[in-house]
Enzyme design. Structure first.
Site, PDB file in Angstrom:
ATOM      1  N   PHE A  85       0.798  -1.152   0.091  1.00 32.19           N
ATOM      2  CA  PHE A  85       0.068  -0.109  -0.144  1.00 32.19           C
ATOM      3  C   PHE A  85       1.077   1.302  -0.046  1.00 32.19           C
ATOM      4  O   PHE A  85       1.772   1.443   0.537  1.00 32.19           O
ATOM      5  CB  PHE A  85      -0.869   0.010   1.081  1.00 32.19           C
ATOM      6  CG  PHE A  85      -2.382  -0.611   1.259  1.00 32.19           C
ATOM      7  CD1 PHE A  85      -2.661  -0.987   0.167  1.00 32.19           C
ATOM      8  CD2 PHE A  85      -2.803  -1.060   2.286  1.00 32.19           C
ATOM      9  CE1 PHE A  85      -3.941  -1.585  -0.328  1.00 32.19           C
ATOM     10  CE2 PHE A  85      -4.232  -1.603   2.220  1.00 32.19           C
ATOM     11  CZ  PHE A  85      -4.680  -2.012   1.145  1.00 32.19           C
ATOM     12  N   GLU A  86       0.369   2.282  -0.702  1.00 30.77           N
ATOM     13  CA  GLU A  86       1.001   3.834  -0.549  1.00 30.77           C
ATOM     14  C   GLU A  86       2.327   3.703  -1.086  1.00 30.77           C
ATOM     15  O   GLU A  86       3.077   4.406  -0.327  1.00 30.77           O
ATOM     16  CB  GLU A  86       0.769   4.338   0.888  1.00 30.77           C
ATOM     17  CG  GLU A  86      -0.379   3.932   1.526  1.00 30.77           C
ATOM     18  CD  GLU A  86      -1.746   4.287   0.894  1.00 30.77           C
ATOM     19  OE1 GLU A  86      -2.020   4.110  -0.369  1.00 30.77           O
ATOM     20  OE2 GLU A  86      -2.902   4.653   1.577  1.00 30.77           O
ATOM     21  N   GLY A  87       2.831   2.812  -1.856  1.00 26.89           N
ATOM     22  CA  GLY A  87       4.208   2.678  -2.407  1.00 26.89           C
ATOM     23  C   GLY A  87       4.891   1.634  -1.605  1.00 26.89           C
ATOM     24  O   GLY A  87       4.619   1.248  -0.409  1.00 26.89           O
ATOM     25  N   HIS A  95      10.141   2.949  -1.158  1.00 20.32           N
ATOM     26  CA  HIS A  95      10.442   3.693   0.184  1.00 20.32           C
ATOM     27  C   HIS A  95      12.011   3.732   0.529  1.00 20.32           C
ATOM     28  O   HIS A  95      12.358   4.481   1.297  1.00 20.32           O
ATOM     29  CB  HIS A  95       9.368   3.631   1.054  1.00 20.32           C
ATOM     30  CG  HIS A  95       8.099   4.040   0.761  1.00 20.32           C
ATOM     31  ND1 HIS A  95       7.803   5.709   0.689  1.00 20.32           N
ATOM     32  CD2 HIS A  95       6.861   3.446   0.606  1.00 20.32           C
ATOM     33  CE1 HIS A  95       6.688   5.646   0.410  1.00 20.32           C
ATOM     34  NE2 HIS A  95       5.892   4.530   0.352  1.00 20.32           N
TER      35      HIS A  95
END
Length: 557
Positions: free
Chosen positions: A385-387, A392
């Site tokens: 999720f979200e990258g 990251h």
């Protein structure tokens, strides 16, 4: 107008005292406490395992979730919402995910990403039209960005919106996938390209799922989060009124990335809740389970699992408190580095803690009658999720490199400029009001040392690798590791200082900070290497060998 975040300024040589002091204290409102209590009382009659077997939410539960206020949390009171602060909201996320993440993901996706664009960027008319039904739960929202061929590379999505000849609509075409709340949503924040010759020149649109041309796919069968609806969405010549655009043409990518800051913080808060819950249960189990005539809590390897769970939960809470305070003071601040670090550290370590919780429970932890295997399945997607975690792991140094080399050329034509940069970057930022507390002094000294290392490593990396630095992912990972550690230390110091000022007892947290500082020292110097070590050199050789063997096997077949 966007302003630089704390870390961006710090890597530029400025220690922003105001941003450092913006960290939240660990205090929540009575309203937030009441909402969480109401939510948990609703769930007492529903067993998470039984709900998962059903595969859908009973209508009675839907009605109770609405009445508990779970869909109104972050919406201003003006539009029928609860008007909670970001910190109150994140605290509630901790509580609801600790109980069951499979159910919590529905309001989490609704608030953190689904309708956040309207709250931040919507016109008064848009807010009145959409936030009121969103607050009551009559219109669940989804965030619609990912496509079958495009995930983290969001600037190159294929979905396209073209203005109609009469100028009244945008004609929307494209396919999206992995959309959380897809089957429940009445409204969506959708992102599309606006100019085929300018990738990333995007628009953000509020789209109602009932409009002609919007087709919601069937629910996808998933490893976990089975109560969550995850679907594809197809747009075929959908007429989106021009007044449903958020911001102005070209703002779409910026809006998408700003929203994701809130999504990442939500995942960090969820991680905090699950790590603390796991620590509680490990302690209880370890004290009751007797082996070799003693409780297993007397074994150092079991103790280590419990200690790390508490320490990592504290650090996750600290970075969430630090970042949310900064964002709440300025919603347009560039907090990409901070939210990236928070998401990477929290979800990675929470996954490990959930694994260890199952391990401490031994054979019983493997049974479906206990929550541990379900928690692992439900939580696993947070590393996507979200990258993804991999994105990251390399994104922060790439962000900093773009900032450092903006308007500059790579080594060869501007060596003098880079030498000057290198000289400036090894110098540390100055701090006017240094803390007198010995523990805080040591923590900040360690943090600033790592900030200097990151700055130096980036310049040295440019010299050594040139344009290929973006491909040296092992090197970028080491840079990120240094930066994450620095951010954890600074967030922990700020959080404890703010907690003690507000009258909270932070003695345990001091011990957790001290523990992590000792853990950091055990890493050695490997994380600050510029050139590849022996393992990384042989890695390429071994992978090439494996890959050749696989290709040969495929050719034979």
């Amino acid at each position: 107008m966007e302003t630089p975040g704390f870390l961006e300024k710090l890597y530029g040589g400025i220690f922003d005292e105001k941003l450092f002091a913006s960290c939240h204290a660990p205090l929540v409102s009575e309203k937030a406490k009441g909402i969480l209590e109401s939510y948990l009382s609703v769930l007492k009659k529903y067993n998470p395992v039984e709900l998962e077997k059903m595969g859908e939410l009973p209508q009675e539960l839907w009605d109770n979730l609405k009445s508990s206020g779970m869909f109104a949390l972050t919406i201003p009171e003006t539009y029928g919402g609860s008007g909670l602060s970001l910190w109150d909201y994140l605290w509630i996320i901790e509580g609801i995910t600790a109980y069951d993440m499979g159910l919590a993901i529905i309001p989490l996706a609704h608030h953190s990403i689904g309708l956040k664009g309207i709250v931040l960027f919507g016109t008064e008319e848009q807010k009145r039209k959409y936030l009121t039904p969103a607050a009551s739960g009559d219109m669940i929202f989804a965030y619609v960005l990912t496509e079958p061929n495009t995930g983290s590379d969001a600037q190159h999505i294929d979905t396209f919106a073209e203005k109609s000849p009469d100028g009244k609509y945008y004609i929307l075409n494209g396919t999206k996938t992995y959309i959380t709340n897809g089957g429940y949503a009445g409204g969506m924040t959708v992102f599309a390209q606006l100019d085929k010759d300018k990738p990333g020149f995007m628009g953000a649109f509020i789209v109602e799922t009932g409009w002609e041309g919007v087709a919601i796919g069937k629910d996808m069968h998933k490893m976990g989060l089975t109560l969550s609806s995850t679907t594809m969405v197809k747009f075929s010549n959908v007429k989106v009124p021009v007044e449903n655009m958020l911001g102005k043409p070209g703002d779409g990518f910026k809006i998408a990335m700003t929203i994701l800051n809130y999504g990442r913080l939500g995942l960090a808060a969820a991680s905090t809740g699950l790590m603390n819950q796991s620590a509680d249960e490990m302690i209880e189990r370890a004290n009751k389970r007797i082996q070799f005539n003693v409780p297993i809590s007397s074994f150092e390897l079991i103790q280590e699992k419990i200690v790390k769970a508490r320490v990592y939960a504290f650090l996750s809470k600290a970075v969430t408190a630090f970042t949310s305070g900064m964002i709440e003071d300025d919603s347009m601040i560039r907090a990409a580095l901070e939210t990236s670090h928070a998401k990477l550290f929290s979800t990675t370590n929470a996954w490990n803690v959930l694994y260890e919780a199952l391990q401490v429970h031994g054979g019983s932890g493997y049974l479906k009658t206990l929550p541990y295997e379900k928690r692992l399945r439900d939580f696993r997607v947070t590393t996507v999720f979200e990258g993804t975690s991999e994105i990251h792991t390399i994104y922060p140094p790439l962000f900093l490199l773009r900032s450092m080399t903006k308007g500059k050329k790579y080594p060869g034509s501007s060596l003098i400029r880079l030498f000057k940069s290198a000289f400036q970057l090894v110098k540390g930022p100055s701090i006017k009001d240094k803390p007198n507390d010995p523990l805080f002094k040591q923590a900040m000294k360690m943090a600033l040392k790592r900030i200097r290392k990151v700055r130096f490593m980036l310049v040295a990396g440019l010299f050594v690798y040139g344009k290929k630095i973006t491909e040296r992912e092992f090197f970028l990972r080491r840079v990120t590791s240094q930066s994450v550690d620095a951010f954890l230390l600074l967030s922990a110091v700020s959080f404890i200082m703010k907690s003690e000022t507000s009258g909270s007892n932070a003695q345990d947290w001091r011990a957790y900070l001290e523990y992590y500082m000792a853990l950091m020292k055990s890493y050695g110097k490997r994380q600050s290497r510029i050139r590849p070590d022996k393992m990384e050199k042989i890695h390429a050789k071994v992978f090439s060998m494996i890959n050749r063997g696989k290709k040969a096997q495929t050719d034979e077949q």
